[in-house]
Structures are given as C-alpha cells and as structure tokens.
Design an enzyme around this catalytic site. Structure first.
Site, short mmCIF file in Angstrom:
data_model
loop_
_atom_site.label_atom_id
_atom_site.label_comp_id
_atom_site.label_asym_id
_atom_site.label_seq_id
_atom_site.Cartn_x
_atom_site.Cartn_y
_atom_site.Cartn_z
N ASP A 128 96.40 4.24 -11.81
CA ASP A 128 96.15 2.91 -10.86
C ASP A 128 97.75 2.24 -10.79
O ASP A 128 97.77 0.86 -11.30
CB ASP A 128 95.24 2.21 -11.52
CG ASP A 128 94.56 1.20 -10.50
OD1 ASP A 128 95.29 1.16 -9.33
OD2 ASP A 128 94.00 0.20 -10.81
N ILE A 129 98.38 2.77 -10.28
CA ILE A 129 99.88 2.26 -10.04
C ILE A 129 99.92 1.38 -8.64
O ILE A 129 99.90 1.90 -7.59
CB ILE A 129 100.98 3.59 -9.95
CG1 ILE A 129 100.58 4.40 -11.22
CG2 ILE A 129 102.30 2.99 -10.03
CD1 ILE A 129 100.79 3.74 -12.54
N GLU A 130 100.09 0.21 -9.04
CA GLU A 130 100.02 -0.95 -8.15
C GLU A 130 101.49 -1.58 -7.94
O GLU A 130 101.43 -2.63 -7.28
CB GLU A 130 98.84 -1.76 -8.19
CG GLU A 130 97.77 -0.86 -8.15
CD GLU A 130 96.60 -1.83 -8.00
OE1 GLU A 130 96.44 -2.96 -7.77
OE2 GLU A 130 95.31 -1.47 -8.50
N GLY A 131 102.48 -1.38 -9.03
CA GLY A 131 103.55 -1.85 -8.94
C GLY A 131 104.77 -1.41 -9.63
O GLY A 131 104.42 -0.17 -10.04
#
Length: 337
Positions: free
Chosen positions: A172-175
């Site tokens: 869940d890579i958001e940054g």
C-alpha cells in the site's frame, strides 16, 4: 461422491423424509441430490471481502475480525518505516507496540484466523503516514530479507507479531520514492516454495498507471490487486458510471490473478467514494462481475466496517460467480442395487 451417497441414503431412509425420495426414478433422484450438493457447496464458500486491520485501537481484536465470517483476507497495517538504512518499525495504532515486543500475543490470533476461519492474514507495507523508500536494488533485497525472517517463513529473534507465519505481503505504497518496488516484489516472490506460497497484493489508486506501483504490478507477480476506487476521479457515482467502468476494465486487463474493488466501509472512512450497500449491489457489482478476474471487494477499514455494518449487508452479493464446480460435474448412468 456426496450426491451418489445421497441417492443411496434417499432409498434407504425415505420413510423418515418429508416426501418419498424412493418413489423418484433413479435419474431424477440423482439430479435432485446433485442440486442439493451444489447448493451446499455454494453456501459453504468463504467470504470475498478483504479488510485492513490495525489502524484503530477501537476496532476490536484480530481474531474477532476473522471470527465474524465476513472476511477472506485481513491486511495487518502497517509496516510504515523501512528502507534507506532505517530501522524497520511497525505501527498498529492503539492496539499494541510491535516495536517493543508488545504485539507477540497476536501470533495466536493469526494462527486462529488461518486455521479456524480460513482467512489469509497478510502484512501491509506503507500507508498514508510513514517513512519508507527503497534506495537501491540491494536495499530492496535487504528489506525483503527482513520481511521474510520477521513475518513470513524465516526465523529471527525479533518477530514483531510472534512466531506465526503470515500468508504474504501487501503493497500500500502512497509516498516516498516510486523506485525499486518491482525489485522488492521479485525478492519476496523468490521465497515461494511448493510447501508455502508467499502471496503478494498491491493497493494502487484507481487512476492508471499508478504513480508508485505500476512498474511492480507490471511484473505479473501479484496475486491480488485491491484497487482504491475512492478519493479519486474514477470513483463510482451514478453520473460517473462510464468512467468507472472504463478504468475498471483497464485494471482487469493487467497480468494479475484477481482484482478487488476497493471501497470505504462508511461515509467517514474516506473523503469521497462511499457507495451505499444497496446501490453497490444493484448497480456496481453487476459491472465488475463481468470480468473473470473479479475477486471481491476490499474495505477500508475494519474499524469503519464495524461501526457502519457494511460487510454484513453486502457479503452475500459480492462474490464472483463460480461455475467451475458445476461445470466439472457430470451425471453418469447409475446402476441401482
């Protein structure tokens, strides 16, 4: 086979039945028993809902979430500090402190979820808040090594969730950086064995290509995509149905086993994108079920699901249509003794 046993039992115990099964011709009796067996199979199918757990101490325990029977996948969120020379750290909000050994009791919960409730429990990486990035291919290899030994089938004196072996890893890579997530996926998948599979999932935003994860997704190594159809222009609304369907069709064309429709579990769970359960069942599920790659729905999060009660309202409607069991069965001529 169960339905053949039903035929024999029907002839032996007809007197105790509410109708006389023995009076049926053999072929009709066989068809009836086949239908009963198929009905039982369909009712016994597990849930098709994935949910994120771990970011609110008021959402109840991990075992409690699995015991509801609503979920097929529980994503433990988040390992939100790793890479670039940092000491890995996990954040489980108000549940416990995994970085000081305070969450090892969750091992028994994980094992119970897996063995008692047939739920896959996966470690989720990243999230909206944290410090994570992969500085190089070697950095990705080292992070994969840490994850394998600390959460999967390896061994370490410091396992934040105890000795239980998780079923896989969710991205869940958001940054941070967009680099080397494909390398991390390759290194993690290399730990697959015939005895124990390392499942990989990713939770991209619905706009395609995903800024952080598209290169990793394009490796074809991911088993599941939990696509976030909220907080974005491609969310479902009655006036945006065509755009939603267009983007959905692009995602299910990717080289991945199953694609899940990611939704907020309550109006408060996201800025936008919440779909009322009745509208989801009537208008959205028929669209996504057209694809053989449709796997179910993903919800953010267990906390909001517990408050709103989204899962119990939709769980009987969101599973893919699986006719493989029926198509694999053939009625053969019976010799009645």
């Amino acid at each position: 086979m169960p339905w053949i046993s039903c035929v024999k039992e029907g002839r032996k115990r007809a007197a105790s039945s509410w109708f006389n099964m023995a009076s049926l011709p053999p072929l009709k009796l066989a068809v009836l028993c086949l239908l009963l067996a198929l009905t039982g199979r369909l009712r016994a199918e597990p849930s098709c809902i994935a949910v994120y757990w771990g970011q609110n101490g008021n959402e109840g325990g991990l075992r409690d979430a699995c015991a509801t029977g609503y979920y097929k996948y529980v994503l433990v969120a988040f390992l939100n500090q790793f890479g670039n020379g940092q000491i890995p750290q996990m954040n489980l909000a108000g549940h416990c402190d995994p970085n000081s050994g305070g969450c090892t009791f969750l091992s028994s919960d994980i094992i119970s979820c897996q063995q008692d409730y047939n739920v896959k429990v996966m470690l989720s990486l990243g999230g909206g808040i944290g410090s994570y990035r992969l500085a190089s291919k070697e950095d990705a290899r080292e992070v994969a090594h840490y994850i394998y030994n600390s959460f999967l089938g390896g061994s370490s004196s410091n396992r934040p969730l105890g000795n239980a072996v998780l079923d896989g890893v969710d991205f869940d890579i958001e940054g941070g950086s967009r680099d080397h997530w494909d390398d991390l996926a390759r290194y993690l998948k290399a730990y697959d064995t015939p005895e124990r599979k390392v499942h990989l999932s990713a939770a991209p935003q619905c706009p395609i290509p995903d800024y952080y994860l598209q290169t990793a997704i394009d490796t074809g190594l991911f088993d599941y995509l939990f696509v976030q159809f909220y907080n974005n222009y491609c969310r479902y609304t009655s006036s945006n149905a065509a755009t939603f369907e267009q983007i959905w069709n692009q995602w299910v064309s990717k080289n991945v086993s199953k694609v899940f429709l990611g939704l907020p579990a309550s109006p408060q769970a996201a800025g936008n994108g919440f779909v009322e359960p009745d509208e989801l069942i009537k208008n959205v599920i028929p669209i996504v079920k057209r694809s053989e790659k449709y796997g179910g729905i993903m919800l953010w999060s267990r906390y909001y699901d517990g408050i709103y009660g989204f899962s119990p309202r939709v769980k009987n409607h969101v599973c893919p249509i699986d006719l493989s069991f029926a198509s694999s069965m053939r009625i053969k001529p019976l010799t009645m003794i």
